[in-house]
Design an enzyme around this catalytic site. Structure first.
Site, PDB file in Angstrom:
ATOM      1  N   GLY A  10       1.719  -1.361  -2.893  1.00 52.03           N
ATOM      2  CA  GLY A  10       1.499  -1.423  -1.606  1.00 52.03           C
ATOM      3  C   GLY A  10       3.119  -2.216  -0.955  1.00 52.03           C
ATOM      4  N   CYS A  11       4.006  -2.091  -1.902  1.00 47.99           N
ATOM      5  CA  CYS A  11       4.908  -2.753  -1.307  1.00 47.99           C
ATOM      6  C   CYS A  11       6.270  -1.574  -1.254  1.00 47.99           C
ATOM      7  CB  CYS A  11       5.617  -3.586  -2.605  1.00 47.99           C
ATOM      8  SG  CYS A  11       7.332  -4.336  -2.796  1.00 47.99           S
TER       9      CYS A  11
END
Length: 118
Positions: A10-11
């Site tokens: 998610g980064c």
């Protein structure tokens, strides 16, 4: 060369670092989603030691929910032991991506830092 990335899909920075590793010829890559499989305290201490970082250097302090946890747990002025305790309880506090190769360990922010250990 073997490489391990402690990754959060998610980064954006973590994803860009992973892409660099995947595009590098000759890399035997291990991807560990650290939110699902966090490092042990001993592993984290070893990674930070090899990267010449302190737990404070590896503390994620920006963006939700890490920013709120840092404030709630009063971590900005905490010592390394308290920060490590918090990271063990809340792996989202571990800044990422951490990458290790035989050439060393780096917190790859920005993602091009990974090239230093390839």
């Amino acid at each position: 060369m073997k490489a391990t990335i402690w990754h959060n899909p998610g980064c954006g920075t973590s994803t860009k670092t992973l892409a660099i590793l995947e595009e590098t010829p000759g890399i035997d890559l291990t991807v560990i989603e650290y939110l699902k499989h966090p490092p042990s305290r001993a592993q984290l201490i070893d990674l930070y030691t090899r990267a010449e970082m302190t737990p404070r250097d590896g503390l994620r302090t920006h963006n939700s929910p890490a920013a709120e946890l840092c404030a709630e747990l009063n971590l900005l002025d905490a010592d390394g032991e308290r920060i490590l305790d918090a990271m063990m309880a809340h792996p989202i506090l571990i800044n990422r991506p951490l990458v290790e190769t035989e050439k060393g360990v780096r917190l790859c922010r920005p993602q091009d830092v990974v090239r230093d250990i390839l």
